[in-house]
Design an enzyme around this catalytic site. Structure first.
Site, PDB file in Angstrom:
ATOM      1  N   ALA A 131      27.573  47.165  50.441  1.00 23.89           N
ATOM      2  CA  ALA A 131      27.221  48.367  49.655  1.00 23.89           C
ATOM      3  C   ALA A 131      28.470  48.929  49.002  1.00 23.89           C
ATOM      4  O   ALA A 131      29.206  49.707  49.606  1.00 23.89           O
ATOM      5  CB  ALA A 131      26.575  49.419  50.562  1.00 23.89           C
ATOM      6  N   GLY A 132      28.743  48.475  47.778  1.00 24.23           N
ATOM      7  CA  GLY A 132      29.891  48.979  47.011  1.00 24.23           C
ATOM      8  C   GLY A 132      29.357  49.754  45.834  1.00 24.23           C
ATOM      9  O   GLY A 132      29.030  50.940  45.945  1.00 24.23           O
ATOM     10  N   GLN A 341      56.224  45.799  29.614  1.00 23.81           N
ATOM     11  CA  GLN A 341      56.676  44.943  28.504  1.00 23.81           C
ATOM     12  C   GLN A 341      57.963  45.485  27.877  1.00 23.81           C
ATOM     13  O   GLN A 341      58.906  44.742  27.612  1.00 23.81           O
ATOM     14  CB  GLN A 341      55.552  44.858  27.455  1.00 23.81           C
ATOM     15  CG  GLN A 341      55.664  43.674  26.530  1.00 23.81           C
ATOM     16  CD  GLN A 341      55.525  42.347  27.276  1.00 23.81           C
ATOM     17  OE1 GLN A 341      55.009  42.294  28.369  1.00 23.81           O
ATOM     18  NE2 GLN A 341      56.033  41.291  26.681  1.00 23.81           N
ATOM     19  N   GLU A 368      36.048  54.684  43.420  1.00 26.75           N
ATOM     20  CA  GLU A 368      35.242  55.808  42.895  1.00 26.75           C
ATOM     21  C   GLU A 368      34.367  55.350  41.735  1.00 26.75           C
ATOM     22  O   GLU A 368      34.169  56.075  40.767  1.00 26.75           O
ATOM     23  CB  GLU A 368      36.133  56.980  42.476  1.00 26.75           C
ATOM     24  CG  GLU A 368      36.801  57.694  43.618  1.00 26.75           C
ATOM     25  CD  GLU A 368      35.812  58.322  44.583  1.00 26.75           C
ATOM     26  OE1 GLU A 368      34.687  58.659  44.162  1.00 26.75           O
ATOM     27  OE2 GLU A 368      36.169  58.440  45.770  1.00 26.75           O
ATOM     28  N   GLY A 369      33.850  54.153  41.845  1.00 26.05           N
ATOM     29  CA  GLY A 369      32.986  53.584  40.811  1.00 26.05           C
ATOM     30  C   GLY A 369      33.798  52.735  39.854  1.00 26.05           C
ATOM     31  O   GLY A 369      34.795  53.193  39.289  1.00 26.05           O
TER      32      GLY A 369
END
Ligand SMILES: Cc1cc2nc3c(=O)[nH]c(=O)nc-3n(C[C@H](O)[C@H](O)[C@H](O)COP(=O)(O)OP(=O)(O)OC[C@H]3O[C@@H](n4cnc5c(N)ncnc54)[C@H](O)[C@@H]3O)c2cc1C
Length: 392
Positions: A131-132, A341, A368-369
Protein backbone atom coordinates in the site's frame (compact mmCIF):
# COMPACT_ATOMS: atom_id res chain seq x y z
CA UNK A 1 8.28 41.54 -2.73
CA UNK A 2 5.28 39.18 -2.83
CA UNK A 3 2.12 41.25 -2.35
CA UNK A 4 0.64 38.97 0.33
CA UNK A 5 3.80 39.03 2.47
CA UNK A 6 3.31 40.37 5.99
CA UNK A 7 5.78 42.13 8.28
CA UNK A 8 5.65 39.12 10.61
CA UNK A 9 6.42 36.72 7.78
CA UNK A 10 9.45 38.77 6.78
CA UNK A 11 10.65 38.83 10.39
CA UNK A 12 10.40 35.04 10.55
CA UNK A 13 12.24 34.72 7.26
CA UNK A 14 15.12 36.81 8.59
CA UNK A 15 15.27 35.02 11.94
CA UNK A 16 15.25 31.50 10.49
CA UNK A 17 17.69 32.41 7.72
CA UNK A 18 20.17 33.50 10.40
CA UNK A 19 19.62 30.24 12.33
CA UNK A 20 20.17 28.18 9.18
CA UNK A 21 23.23 30.11 8.00
CA UNK A 22 24.97 30.40 11.37
CA UNK A 23 24.02 27.18 13.16
CA UNK A 24 22.88 24.49 10.72
CA UNK A 25 24.79 24.90 7.45
CA UNK A 26 28.22 24.69 9.16
CA UNK A 27 27.38 21.07 10.18
CA UNK A 28 26.27 19.75 6.78
CA UNK A 29 29.54 18.21 5.68
CA UNK A 30 30.13 16.68 9.10
CA UNK A 31 26.67 15.09 8.91
CA UNK A 32 27.32 13.87 5.36
CA UNK A 33 30.48 12.08 6.43
CA UNK A 34 28.95 10.66 9.65
CA UNK A 35 25.74 8.93 8.53
CA UNK A 36 23.76 12.12 8.99
CA UNK A 37 24.73 12.45 12.66
CA UNK A 38 26.21 15.50 14.35
CA UNK A 39 27.71 15.68 17.87
CA UNK A 40 25.04 15.38 20.56
CA UNK A 41 25.82 18.75 22.15
CA UNK A 42 25.38 20.45 18.76
CA UNK A 43 22.11 18.61 18.11
CA UNK A 44 20.87 19.69 21.54
CA UNK A 45 21.87 23.28 20.76
CA UNK A 46 19.85 23.18 17.53
CA UNK A 47 16.87 21.68 19.34
CA UNK A 48 17.17 24.34 22.04
CA UNK A 49 17.11 27.16 19.50
CA UNK A 50 14.13 25.65 17.65
CA UNK A 51 12.31 25.25 20.97
CA UNK A 52 13.11 28.80 22.06
CA UNK A 53 11.64 30.07 18.78
CA UNK A 54 8.50 27.97 19.42
CA UNK A 55 8.86 26.14 16.09
CA UNK A 56 7.23 22.83 17.24
CA UNK A 57 3.94 24.71 17.69
CA UNK A 58 4.23 27.19 14.86
CA UNK A 59 0.80 26.30 13.45
CA UNK A 60 -0.89 25.69 16.81
CA UNK A 61 -3.10 28.41 18.27
CA UNK A 62 -1.74 30.51 21.12
CA UNK A 63 -4.50 29.18 23.44
CA UNK A 64 -3.13 25.67 22.87
CA UNK A 65 0.46 26.73 23.56
CA UNK A 66 1.62 27.46 20.03
CA UNK A 67 2.59 30.50 17.97
CA UNK A 68 -0.64 30.66 15.96
CA UNK A 69 1.17 31.43 12.70
CA UNK A 70 -0.64 31.54 9.38
CA UNK A 71 0.19 28.86 6.81
CA UNK A 72 2.09 31.47 4.80
CA UNK A 73 4.27 32.28 7.83
CA UNK A 74 4.81 28.58 8.56
CA UNK A 75 5.90 27.88 5.01
CA UNK A 76 8.22 30.90 4.99
CA UNK A 77 9.93 29.19 7.95
CA UNK A 78 10.05 25.80 6.19
CA UNK A 79 11.39 27.46 3.06
CA UNK A 80 14.37 28.75 5.02
CA UNK A 81 14.83 25.35 6.70
CA UNK A 82 14.94 23.85 3.21
CA UNK A 83 18.17 25.79 2.59
CA UNK A 84 20.14 23.24 4.59
CA UNK A 85 20.93 19.68 3.49
CA UNK A 86 21.16 16.40 5.44
CA UNK A 87 17.80 17.04 7.17
CA UNK A 88 19.49 19.29 9.74
CA UNK A 89 16.41 21.51 9.52
CA UNK A 90 14.31 18.73 11.04
CA UNK A 91 15.66 19.50 14.49
CA UNK A 92 12.20 19.65 16.09
CA UNK A 93 8.91 17.74 15.98
CA UNK A 94 5.85 19.55 14.72
CA UNK A 95 2.34 19.63 16.17
CA UNK A 96 -0.11 20.39 13.41
CA UNK A 97 -3.45 22.15 13.63
CA UNK A 98 -5.48 19.05 12.64
CA UNK A 99 -4.03 17.18 15.62
CA UNK A 100 -5.20 19.84 18.05
CA UNK A 101 -8.65 19.84 16.45
CA UNK A 102 -9.10 16.06 16.63
CA UNK A 103 -7.12 14.74 19.60
CA UNK A 104 -8.79 14.20 22.97
CA UNK A 105 -7.47 15.74 26.21
CA UNK A 106 -5.57 12.58 27.15
CA UNK A 107 -3.81 12.53 23.77
CA UNK A 108 -2.96 16.22 23.99
CA UNK A 109 -1.44 15.71 27.42
CA UNK A 110 0.41 12.46 26.68
CA UNK A 111 1.56 13.04 23.09
CA UNK A 112 1.13 16.59 21.80
CA UNK A 113 2.36 18.65 24.74
CA UNK A 114 5.65 16.69 24.95
CA UNK A 115 6.09 17.32 21.21
CA UNK A 116 5.68 21.06 21.78
CA UNK A 117 8.40 20.91 24.42
CA UNK A 118 10.56 18.57 22.26
CA UNK A 119 10.47 16.01 25.06
CA UNK A 120 9.14 13.40 22.61
CA UNK A 121 9.27 12.81 18.88
CA UNK A 122 6.69 11.36 16.50
CA UNK A 123 6.67 9.35 13.28
CA UNK A 124 4.01 8.31 10.77
CA UNK A 125 3.33 4.69 9.86
CA UNK A 126 0.92 4.81 6.94
CA UNK A 127 2.63 3.08 3.96
CA UNK A 128 2.81 -0.71 3.71
CA UNK A 129 4.56 -3.20 1.47
CA UNK A 130 1.46 -3.46 -0.73
CA UNK A 131 0.00 0.00 0.00
CA UNK A 132 1.99 2.96 -1.34
CA UNK A 133 0.26 5.12 -3.93
CA UNK A 134 -2.98 3.21 -3.37
CA UNK A 135 -2.74 3.74 0.35
CA UNK A 136 -6.46 4.17 0.90
CA UNK A 137 -7.50 1.02 -0.91
CA UNK A 138 -4.74 -1.37 0.02
CA UNK A 139 -3.88 -0.97 3.71
CA UNK A 140 -3.93 -4.37 5.40
CA UNK A 141 -2.95 -3.44 8.96
CA UNK A 142 -5.84 -3.98 11.31
CA UNK A 143 -7.13 -2.68 14.63
CA UNK A 144 -9.52 -4.99 16.42
CA UNK A 145 -11.44 -4.07 19.55
CA UNK A 146 -10.97 -6.72 22.25
CA UNK A 147 -11.68 -6.38 25.98
CA UNK A 148 -11.89 -2.60 25.87
CA UNK A 149 -8.60 -2.27 23.99
CA UNK A 150 -7.49 -2.17 20.37
CA UNK A 151 -5.15 -4.89 19.11
CA UNK A 152 -2.99 -3.66 16.23
CA UNK A 153 -1.45 -6.00 13.65
CA UNK A 154 0.42 -5.20 10.44
CA UNK A 155 3.66 -4.18 8.79
CA UNK A 156 4.60 -0.59 8.01
CA UNK A 157 7.24 0.54 5.55
CA UNK A 158 9.49 3.60 5.33
CA UNK A 159 8.61 4.96 8.77
CA UNK A 160 10.67 8.15 8.67
CA UNK A 161 12.34 9.10 11.91
CA UNK A 162 11.12 6.03 13.82
CA UNK A 163 14.66 5.53 15.14
CA UNK A 164 14.40 8.86 16.98
CA UNK A 165 10.67 8.69 17.77
CA UNK A 166 8.79 7.79 20.94
CA UNK A 167 5.48 6.99 19.27
CA UNK A 168 3.85 6.33 15.93
CA UNK A 169 0.75 7.61 14.24
CA UNK A 170 -0.51 4.29 12.82
CA UNK A 171 -3.12 4.00 10.08
CA UNK A 172 -5.13 0.74 10.19
CA UNK A 173 -8.42 -0.78 9.06
CA UNK A 174 -10.98 -1.54 11.72
CA UNK A 175 -11.52 -5.29 12.10
CA UNK A 176 -14.91 -6.45 13.36
CA UNK A 177 -17.84 -4.42 14.65
CA UNK A 178 -20.12 -2.05 12.78
CA UNK A 179 -17.21 -0.04 11.31
CA UNK A 180 -15.44 -3.11 9.88
CA UNK A 181 -13.06 -2.17 7.03
CA UNK A 182 -13.06 1.59 7.71
CA UNK A 183 -9.87 3.59 8.30
CA UNK A 184 -8.67 4.72 11.70
CA UNK A 185 -5.60 6.51 13.04
CA UNK A 186 -4.00 5.65 16.38
CA UNK A 187 -1.22 6.69 18.70
CA UNK A 188 1.04 3.69 19.34
CA UNK A 189 3.98 3.95 21.74
CA UNK A 190 7.19 2.56 20.33
CA UNK A 191 8.17 0.76 23.53
CA UNK A 192 5.05 -1.45 23.66
CA UNK A 193 5.39 -5.24 23.55
CA UNK A 194 4.90 -6.48 19.97
CA UNK A 195 6.42 -3.45 18.24
CA UNK A 196 9.21 -4.98 16.17
CA UNK A 197 11.87 -3.28 14.06
CA UNK A 198 12.32 -5.50 11.00
CA UNK A 199 14.86 -3.51 8.99
CA UNK A 200 16.44 -0.07 8.54
CA UNK A 201 17.64 -0.10 4.93
CA UNK A 202 20.09 2.55 3.65
CA UNK A 203 18.72 5.22 1.26
CA UNK A 204 20.26 7.67 -1.23
CA UNK A 205 20.41 10.62 1.15
CA UNK A 206 22.51 10.80 4.32
CA UNK A 207 20.01 11.46 7.09
CA UNK A 208 20.14 10.63 10.79
CA UNK A 209 16.41 9.87 10.41
CA UNK A 210 15.97 6.30 9.19
CA UNK A 211 13.07 5.05 7.08
CA UNK A 212 12.54 1.74 8.81
CA UNK A 213 10.19 -1.19 8.38
CA UNK A 214 8.20 -2.06 11.50
CA UNK A 215 5.91 -4.92 12.38
CA UNK A 216 3.07 -4.62 14.88
CA UNK A 217 2.41 -8.04 16.43
CA UNK A 218 -0.78 -7.98 18.52
CA UNK A 219 0.15 -4.58 19.95
CA UNK A 220 -2.44 -3.65 22.56
CA UNK A 221 -3.37 -0.01 23.05
CA UNK A 222 -6.13 1.67 25.08
CA UNK A 223 -9.33 2.75 23.27
CA UNK A 224 -8.47 6.37 24.08
CA UNK A 225 -5.51 6.11 21.67
CA UNK A 226 -7.91 6.25 18.71
CA UNK A 227 -7.73 9.71 17.12
CA UNK A 228 -11.22 11.11 16.52
CA UNK A 229 -13.59 8.38 15.40
CA UNK A 230 -13.38 5.04 13.64
CA UNK A 231 -13.88 5.65 9.92
CA UNK A 232 -12.25 9.10 9.97
CA UNK A 233 -8.60 8.04 9.98
CA UNK A 234 -7.97 8.78 6.33
CA UNK A 235 -9.35 12.32 6.63
CA UNK A 236 -6.72 13.07 9.32
CA UNK A 237 -4.05 11.50 7.15
CA UNK A 238 -5.18 13.71 4.26
CA UNK A 239 -4.74 16.75 6.53
CA UNK A 240 -1.22 15.53 7.29
CA UNK A 241 -0.61 15.00 3.55
CA UNK A 242 -1.70 18.56 2.70
CA UNK A 243 0.54 20.04 5.37
CA UNK A 244 3.52 17.92 4.36
CA UNK A 245 3.00 18.61 0.66
CA UNK A 246 3.15 22.34 1.32
CA UNK A 247 6.20 21.74 3.52
CA UNK A 248 7.96 19.77 0.79
CA UNK A 249 7.20 22.51 -1.74
CA UNK A 250 8.54 25.14 0.68
CA UNK A 251 11.74 23.18 1.36
CA UNK A 252 12.23 22.61 -2.37
CA UNK A 253 12.01 26.38 -2.93
CA UNK A 254 14.56 26.93 -0.16
CA UNK A 255 16.84 24.29 -1.66
CA UNK A 256 16.62 25.85 -5.12
CA UNK A 257 17.40 29.29 -3.69
CA UNK A 258 20.48 27.98 -1.90
CA UNK A 259 21.64 26.13 -5.02
CA UNK A 260 21.22 29.14 -7.30
CA UNK A 261 23.03 31.37 -4.79
CA UNK A 262 25.96 29.00 -4.38
CA UNK A 263 26.36 28.07 -8.01
CA UNK A 264 26.12 31.69 -9.16
CA UNK A 265 28.99 32.65 -6.83
CA UNK A 266 30.98 29.71 -8.14
CA UNK A 267 30.29 30.62 -11.79
CA UNK A 268 31.45 34.20 -11.21
CA UNK A 269 34.75 32.94 -9.83
CA UNK A 270 35.59 29.81 -11.82
CA UNK A 271 37.71 30.39 -14.91
CA UNK A 272 37.94 28.36 -18.12
CA UNK A 273 39.33 29.33 -21.49
CA UNK A 274 40.58 32.61 -19.99
CA UNK A 275 37.17 33.82 -18.79
CA UNK A 276 34.86 33.23 -15.84
CA UNK A 277 32.28 30.57 -16.70
CA UNK A 278 29.50 33.00 -15.67
CA UNK A 279 30.18 34.76 -18.97
CA UNK A 280 29.34 31.68 -21.03
CA UNK A 281 25.85 31.75 -22.42
CA UNK A 282 25.30 28.03 -21.77
CA UNK A 283 25.82 28.66 -18.05
CA UNK A 284 23.70 31.82 -18.09
CA UNK A 285 20.80 29.95 -19.67
CA UNK A 286 20.89 27.27 -16.96
CA UNK A 287 20.90 29.94 -14.24
CA UNK A 288 18.15 31.98 -15.89
CA UNK A 289 15.87 28.95 -16.24
CA UNK A 290 16.49 28.07 -12.60
CA UNK A 291 15.63 31.57 -11.37
CA UNK A 292 12.42 31.65 -13.42
CA UNK A 293 11.29 28.24 -12.25
CA UNK A 294 12.05 29.06 -8.61
CA UNK A 295 9.98 32.22 -8.73
CA UNK A 296 7.07 30.35 -10.35
CA UNK A 297 7.16 27.64 -7.67
CA UNK A 298 7.42 30.18 -4.88
CA UNK A 299 4.44 32.17 -6.13
CA UNK A 300 2.42 28.95 -6.41
CA UNK A 301 3.42 28.06 -2.86
CA UNK A 302 2.43 31.42 -1.41
CA UNK A 303 -0.87 31.32 -3.28
CA UNK A 304 -1.60 27.82 -1.97
CA UNK A 305 -0.82 29.06 1.57
CA UNK A 306 -3.19 31.98 1.05
CA UNK A 307 -5.87 29.55 -0.14
CA UNK A 308 -5.33 27.58 3.08
CA UNK A 309 -5.44 30.71 5.22
CA UNK A 310 -8.66 31.90 3.59
CA UNK A 311 -10.36 28.53 4.17
CA UNK A 312 -11.06 27.59 0.56
CA UNK A 313 -13.02 24.39 -0.01
CA UNK A 314 -10.86 21.53 1.26
CA UNK A 315 -11.09 19.58 -2.03
CA UNK A 316 -9.80 22.56 -4.00
CA UNK A 317 -7.09 23.08 -1.38
CA UNK A 318 -6.13 19.40 -1.70
CA UNK A 319 -5.59 19.84 -5.45
CA UNK A 320 -3.67 23.08 -4.95
CA UNK A 321 -1.34 21.33 -2.50
CA UNK A 322 -0.75 18.65 -5.15
CA UNK A 323 -0.09 21.30 -7.79
CA UNK A 324 2.59 23.07 -5.78
CA UNK A 325 4.17 19.87 -4.41
CA UNK A 326 4.44 18.49 -7.95
CA UNK A 327 5.79 21.67 -9.51
CA UNK A 328 8.20 22.66 -6.74
CA UNK A 329 9.71 19.17 -6.36
CA UNK A 330 10.27 18.78 -10.10
CA UNK A 331 11.62 22.34 -10.29
CA UNK A 332 14.13 21.73 -7.48
CA UNK A 333 15.33 18.51 -9.13
CA UNK A 334 15.99 20.37 -12.37
CA UNK A 335 17.78 23.15 -10.50
CA UNK A 336 19.96 20.62 -8.66
CA UNK A 337 20.81 18.84 -11.88
CA UNK A 338 21.89 22.12 -13.51
CA UNK A 339 23.85 23.13 -10.40
CA UNK A 340 25.82 19.86 -10.48
CA UNK A 341 26.54 20.53 -14.16
CA UNK A 342 27.78 24.07 -13.55
CA UNK A 343 29.98 22.96 -10.64
CA UNK A 344 31.54 20.39 -12.98
CA UNK A 345 33.62 17.73 -11.21
CA UNK A 346 33.23 19.58 -7.93
CA UNK A 347 29.48 19.05 -8.21
CA UNK A 348 30.03 15.30 -7.93
CA UNK A 349 31.88 15.55 -4.61
CA UNK A 350 29.97 14.74 -1.46
CA UNK A 351 31.28 17.88 0.20
CA UNK A 352 29.47 19.92 -2.45
CA UNK A 353 25.99 21.23 -1.70
CA UNK A 354 24.70 20.42 -5.20
CA UNK A 355 25.80 16.79 -4.97
CA UNK A 356 23.93 16.37 -1.70
CA UNK A 357 20.78 18.10 -2.92
CA UNK A 358 20.91 16.11 -6.17
CA UNK A 359 20.44 12.95 -4.09
CA UNK A 360 18.21 14.43 -1.41
CA UNK A 361 15.67 16.17 -3.61
CA UNK A 362 14.95 13.04 -5.64
CA UNK A 363 12.68 11.63 -2.97
CA UNK A 364 10.54 14.76 -3.03
CA UNK A 365 9.11 13.45 -6.30
CA UNK A 366 8.21 10.18 -4.56
CA UNK A 367 7.17 10.61 -0.93
CA UNK A 368 3.93 12.25 0.13
CA UNK A 369 2.53 11.05 -3.18
CA UNK A 370 4.52 10.48 -6.36
CA UNK A 371 4.48 13.05 -9.17
CA UNK A 372 2.17 10.72 -11.10
CA UNK A 373 -0.35 10.57 -8.27
CA UNK A 374 -0.34 14.38 -7.98
CA UNK A 375 -1.02 14.68 -11.71
CA UNK A 376 -3.99 12.34 -11.23
CA UNK A 377 -5.31 14.42 -8.30
CA UNK A 378 -4.98 17.64 -10.34
CA UNK A 379 -6.68 16.19 -13.43
CA UNK A 380 -9.44 14.71 -11.30
CA UNK A 381 -10.06 18.07 -9.64
CA UNK A 382 -10.02 19.80 -13.03
CA UNK A 383 -12.77 17.49 -14.30
CA UNK A 384 -14.87 17.73 -11.14
CA UNK A 385 -14.50 21.35 -10.14
CA UNK A 386 -13.35 23.12 -13.28
CA UNK A 387 -10.27 25.03 -14.32
CA UNK A 388 -11.09 28.29 -12.54
CA UNK A 389 -11.11 26.60 -9.13
CA UNK A 390 -7.48 25.63 -9.68
CA UNK A 391 -6.04 28.78 -11.18
CA UNK A 392 -7.84 31.63 -9.48
C1 LIG B 1 12.67 7.89 1.96
C2 LIG B 1 11.21 7.63 2.12
C3 LIG B 1 10.57 8.03 3.29
C4 LIG B 1 9.22 7.77 3.45
N1 LIG B 1 8.61 8.12 4.65
C5 LIG B 1 7.34 7.68 4.90
C6 LIG B 1 6.76 7.85 6.20
O1 LIG B 1 7.36 8.45 7.10
N2 LIG B 1 5.54 7.33 6.43
C7 LIG B 1 4.84 6.68 5.46
O2 LIG B 1 3.75 6.23 5.74
N3 LIG B 1 5.35 6.53 4.21
C8 LIG B 1 6.59 7.00 3.91
N4 LIG B 1 7.14 6.83 2.65
C9 LIG B 1 6.36 6.16 1.62
C10 LIG B 1 6.02 7.01 0.40
O3 LIG B 1 5.00 7.91 0.68
C11 LIG B 1 5.69 6.04 -0.74
O4 LIG B 1 6.93 5.45 -1.14
C12 LIG B 1 5.03 6.71 -1.92
O5 LIG B 1 3.73 7.11 -1.61
C13 LIG B 1 4.98 5.78 -3.15
O6 LIG B 1 4.52 4.51 -2.82
P1 LIG B 1 5.35 3.22 -3.30
O7 LIG B 1 6.76 3.43 -2.94
O8 LIG B 1 4.69 2.02 -2.76
O9 LIG B 1 5.26 3.23 -4.87
P2 LIG B 1 4.10 2.55 -5.79
O10 LIG B 1 2.76 2.95 -5.31
O11 LIG B 1 4.38 1.08 -5.87
O12 LIG B 1 4.40 3.22 -7.17
C14 LIG B 1 5.42 2.75 -8.04
C15 LIG B 1 5.35 3.58 -9.34
O13 LIG B 1 4.06 3.39 -9.95
C16 LIG B 1 3.46 4.66 -10.17
N5 LIG B 1 2.01 4.56 -10.03
C17 LIG B 1 1.31 3.96 -9.04
N6 LIG B 1 0.00 4.11 -9.25
C18 LIG B 1 -0.15 4.82 -10.38
C19 LIG B 1 -1.26 5.30 -11.13
N7 LIG B 1 -2.51 5.08 -10.75
N8 LIG B 1 -1.03 6.00 -12.28
C20 LIG B 1 0.25 6.25 -12.68
N9 LIG B 1 1.35 5.82 -12.02
C21 LIG B 1 1.15 5.12 -10.88
C22 LIG B 1 4.06 5.57 -9.11
O14 LIG B 1 3.93 6.95 -9.47
C23 LIG B 1 5.49 5.09 -9.09
O15 LIG B 1 6.18 5.68 -10.16
C24 LIG B 1 8.48 7.12 2.43
C25 LIG B 1 9.14 6.76 1.25
C26 LIG B 1 10.48 7.00 1.08
C27 LIG B 1 11.15 6.57 -0.19
Amino acid sequence: MYSGMTRDALDWQKKIKKFVDNELIPWEVHAELNNGEIPNEIEQKHIGIARSFGLPGMGVSKEEGGLGLSMLEQMIIWEQLGRVTNALGWCFPEVQDWMIKNCNDYQKEKYLKPLLKVEKRECYAITEKGAGSDVEGSIESTAEKKNNEYVINGEKWYVTGANKADFFFVQAKIKGGSNEGTDALFFVDKNLPGVELLESPPFSHTYAFHHSIYKFNNVTIPLKNLIGKEGEGMSYTHSWFRHERLGIAARCCGAAERLIDEVTSFAKDRKAFGDVIANFQAVQFMLADSVNELLSARLMLYEACKAHDSNVDVKILHAKCSMVKLFASEMANRVADRAVQIFGGRGYMRENVAERYYRELRVDRIWEGTSEIHRLIIANSLYKRGLQSLIE
